[in-house]
Design an enzyme around this catalytic site. Sequence first.
Site, PDB file in Angstrom:
ATOM      1  N   CYS A  95      39.820   1.147  31.931  1.00 45.22           N
ATOM      2  CA  CYS A  95      39.349   2.522  31.876  1.00 45.22           C
ATOM      3  C   CYS A  95      40.563   3.407  32.024  1.00 45.22           C
ATOM      4  CB  CYS A  95      38.323   2.828  32.963  1.00 45.22           C
ATOM      5  SG  CYS A  95      37.831   4.564  32.919  1.00 45.22           S
TER       6      CYS A  95
ATOM      7  N   HIS B 264      26.537  -2.535  32.859  1.00 43.54           N
ATOM      8  CA  HIS B 264      27.860  -2.413  32.217  1.00 43.54           C
ATOM      9  C   HIS B 264      28.904  -2.725  33.290  1.00 43.54           C
ATOM     10  CE1 HIS B 264      30.586  -0.010  29.391  1.00 43.54           C
ATOM     11  NE2 HIS B 264      31.295   0.002  30.496  1.00 43.54           N
TER      12      HIS B 264
ATOM     13  N   ASN C 276      35.776  -5.006  30.338  1.00 48.93           N
ATOM     14  CA  ASN C 276      34.375  -5.383  30.556  1.00 48.93           C
ATOM     15  C   ASN C 276      34.276  -6.895  30.625  1.00 48.93           C
ATOM     16  OD1 ASN C 276      34.421  -2.844  28.654  1.00 48.93           O
ATOM     17  ND2 ASN C 276      32.506  -2.792  29.782  1.00 48.93           N
TER      18      ASN C 276
HETATM   19  P1  HMG Z   1      38.397  19.859  27.987  1.00 49.16           P
HETATM   20  O1  HMG Z   1      39.890  19.962  27.901  1.00 49.16           O
HETATM   21  O2  HMG Z   1      37.759  20.270  29.262  1.00 49.16           O
HETATM   22  O3  HMG Z   1      37.617  20.599  26.838  1.00 49.16           O
HETATM   23  O4  HMG Z   1      38.002  18.361  27.623  1.00 49.16           O
HETATM   24  P2  HMG Z   1      37.910  21.789  25.912  1.00 49.16           P
HETATM   25  O5  HMG Z   1      36.591  22.187  25.345  1.00 49.16           O
HETATM   26  O6  HMG Z   1      38.731  22.836  26.651  1.00 49.16           O
HETATM   27  O7  HMG Z   1      38.800  21.182  24.738  1.00 49.16           O
HETATM   28  C1  HMG Z   1      40.142  20.780  24.884  1.00 49.16           C
HETATM   29  C2  HMG Z   1      40.678  20.403  23.507  1.00 49.16           C
HETATM   30  O8  HMG Z   1      39.976  19.275  23.010  1.00 49.16           O
HETATM   31  C3  HMG Z   1      40.495  21.504  22.484  1.00 49.16           C
HETATM   32  O9  HMG Z   1      41.553  21.355  21.533  1.00 49.16           O
HETATM   33  C4  HMG Z   1      39.194  21.142  21.814  1.00 49.16           C
HETATM   34  O10 HMG Z   1      39.061  21.630  20.518  1.00 49.16           O
HETATM   35  C5  HMG Z   1      39.297  19.625  21.795  1.00 49.16           C
HETATM   36  P3  HMG Z   1      42.757  22.442  21.435  1.00 49.16           P
HETATM   37  O11 HMG Z   1      42.058  23.739  21.195  1.00 49.16           O
HETATM   38  O12 HMG Z   1      43.436  22.400  22.786  1.00 49.16           O
HETATM   39  O13 HMG Z   1      43.598  21.928  20.314  1.00 49.16           O
HETATM   40  N1  HMG Z   1      37.992  18.990  21.810  1.00 49.16           N
HETATM   41  C6  HMG Z   1      37.622  18.020  20.944  1.00 49.16           C
HETATM   42  N2  HMG Z   1      38.277  17.458  19.920  1.00 49.16           N
HETATM   43  C7  HMG Z   1      37.620  16.505  19.238  1.00 49.16           C
HETATM   44  N3  HMG Z   1      36.372  16.096  19.545  1.00 49.16           N
HETATM   45  C8  HMG Z   1      35.703  16.650  20.567  1.00 49.16           C
HETATM   46  C9  HMG Z   1      36.331  17.648  21.317  1.00 49.16           C
HETATM   47  N4  HMG Z   1      35.947  18.390  22.381  1.00 49.16           N
HETATM   48  C10 HMG Z   1      36.961  19.210  22.667  1.00 49.16           C
HETATM   49  N5  HMG Z   1      34.486  16.219  20.871  1.00 49.16           N
HETATM   50  C11 HMG Z   1      36.455  16.692  26.891  1.00 49.16           C
HETATM   51  C12 HMG Z   1      36.667  17.925  27.741  1.00 49.16           C
HETATM   52  C13 HMG Z   1      35.125  16.087  27.313  1.00 49.16           C
HETATM   53  C14 HMG Z   1      36.425  17.089  25.433  1.00 49.16           C
HETATM   54  C15 HMG Z   1      37.628  15.694  27.144  1.00 49.16           C
HETATM   55  O14 HMG Z   1      37.831  15.542  28.528  1.00 49.16           O
HETATM   56  C16 HMG Z   1      37.353  14.341  26.528  1.00 49.16           C
HETATM   57  O15 HMG Z   1      37.273  14.220  25.316  1.00 49.16           O
HETATM   58  N6  HMG Z   1      37.227  13.332  27.359  1.00 49.16           N
HETATM   59  C17 HMG Z   1      36.899  11.982  26.882  1.00 49.16           C
HETATM   60  C18 HMG Z   1      37.075  11.016  27.984  1.00 49.16           C
HETATM   61  C19 HMG Z   1      36.717   9.640  27.535  1.00 49.16           C
HETATM   62  O16 HMG Z   1      36.441   9.360  26.379  1.00 49.16           O
HETATM   63  N7  HMG Z   1      36.735   8.716  28.505  1.00 49.16           N
HETATM   64  C20 HMG Z   1      36.444   7.314  28.281  1.00 49.16           C
HETATM   65  C21 HMG Z   1      35.003   7.094  27.962  1.00 49.16           C
HETATM   66  S1  HMG Z   1      33.978   7.017  29.405  1.00 49.16           S
HETATM   67  C22 HMG Z   1      34.106   5.369  29.909  1.00 49.16           C
HETATM   68  O17 HMG Z   1      34.938   4.639  29.423  1.00 49.16           O
HETATM   69  C23 HMG Z   1      33.116   4.853  30.910  1.00 49.16           C
HETATM   70  C24 HMG Z   1      32.055   3.966  30.286  1.00 49.16           C
HETATM   71  O18 HMG Z   1      32.641   2.853  29.630  1.00 49.16           O
HETATM   72  C25 HMG Z   1      31.080   3.455  31.369  1.00 49.16           C
HETATM   73  C26 HMG Z   1      31.794   2.849  32.575  1.00 49.16           C
HETATM   74  O19 HMG Z   1      32.596   1.920  32.411  1.00 49.16           O
HETATM   75  O20 HMG Z   1      31.527   3.349  33.658  1.00 49.16           O
HETATM   76  C27 HMG Z   1      31.235   4.737  29.252  1.00 49.16           C
HETATM   77 MG    MG Z   2      33.251   1.023  30.590  1.00 49.35          MG
END
Ligand code: HMG
Ligand code: MG
Length: 300
Positions: free
Chosen positions: A240, A207, A249
């Site tokens: 990202c 990736h 990508n």
């Molecule tokens: P957090 O703040 O530590 O978690 O986030 P939390 O459990 O305290 O939740 C915070 C709030 O989010 C709460 O809402 C939860 O209910 C809600 P509030 O009570 O404040 O209203 N929540 C959710 N809502 C919907 N769906 C859920 C969910 N979980 C919690 N699943 C968490 C931790 C992981 C949830 C957050 O940091 C997050 O969602 N991060 C996502 C980051 C992301 O998507 N990054 C991009 C993808 S990775 C990438 O691009 C790399 C990749 O392409 C490979 C590469 O290139 O290397 C894959």
């Molecule tokens: Mg990626």
Amino acid sequence: MTQAPEIKIVEVGPRDGLQSEPYTVPTSIKVELIDRLADAGLSVIETTSFVSDQAIPQLSDAELVYARLQQQPGVRYPALVPNERGYERARAAGITDIAVFTAASEAFNQHNINCSIEQSMARFAPVIERAQSDGVSVRGYVSTVMGCPYQGDVPISDVVRISEALYAAGCYEISLGDTIGVGNARQAQDLIRSVAQSIPIEQLAVHFHDTYGQALANIFACLELGVKTIDSSVAGLGGCPYARGATGNVATEDVVYMLDGMGLTTGIDLWALAQTGRWIAAELGRPHSRAGQAVLKTRQ
Ligand code: HMG
Ligand code: MG
């Protein structure tokens, strides 16, 4: 009977690409993009993420996208899931393929999913367990495998350790992410050789983000070692949100053009793909990929 393609392309544009746009792309455009990619022959299309909408507001319509896309037979539509809450949302939407994601660098993981690598593995354990009993396939991503925007260099031993942990936990495929696109071909080969000592190469995917224009060279280097699964993004969409300056990508059009020329089959219609790339690039006001433009100009 048609032969299975030699190389599997995992199209990540609708997720990795659209998560990084500065505004939320309308649901109708997302759905049209996914459907057009399936029409072009993409058989794995990473569709969206069931993550916090505070973290990634661009994908807060995940349920709607799933409800509206026209699922085609033989096409898989995986989505990213960070925790059990995400798993429940994904299952309620009818998803049968998910991906969990962590990193080889602690600093990146903290910025991306607000926890340590170890904590992320603990969060995934019940997700993977439930997925296995529900018959849902789980892919595992390791980010920052060739460099981290916060930490700098990332030891290969860390990538190997995290990849092994995801594989042992039950992920059927490990996608190695050069999140900020800093790696080179030799580094890519060193990485694959190391990870492939404990994980079958058929279970590895690469990736590459294309920040420094190295992605195609890196892919070629990995193909030479036997890698058969490549992640890419139509029109090179993406970046990202947690890696400033990282570009999208590698473009799917560029990869398919290279593979077609090398006589390696993908099952993808390059012409239809290039048209889809031109359409989404125009919708988003972005440049189209080099190969996509050239295909449309030269193969009228
Ligand atoms: P957090 O703040 O530590 O978690 O986030 P939390 O459990 O305290 O939740 C915070 C709030 O989010 C709460 O809402 C939860 O209910 C809600 P509030 O009570 O404040 O209203 N929540 C959710 N809502 C919907 N769906 C859920 C969910 N979980 C919690 N699943 C968490 C931790 C992981 C949830 C957050 O940091 C997050 O969602 N991060 C996502 C980051 C992301 O998507 N990054 C991009 C993808 S990775 C990438 O691009 C790399 C990749 O392409 C490979 C590469 O290139 O290397 C894959
Ligand atoms: Mg990626």
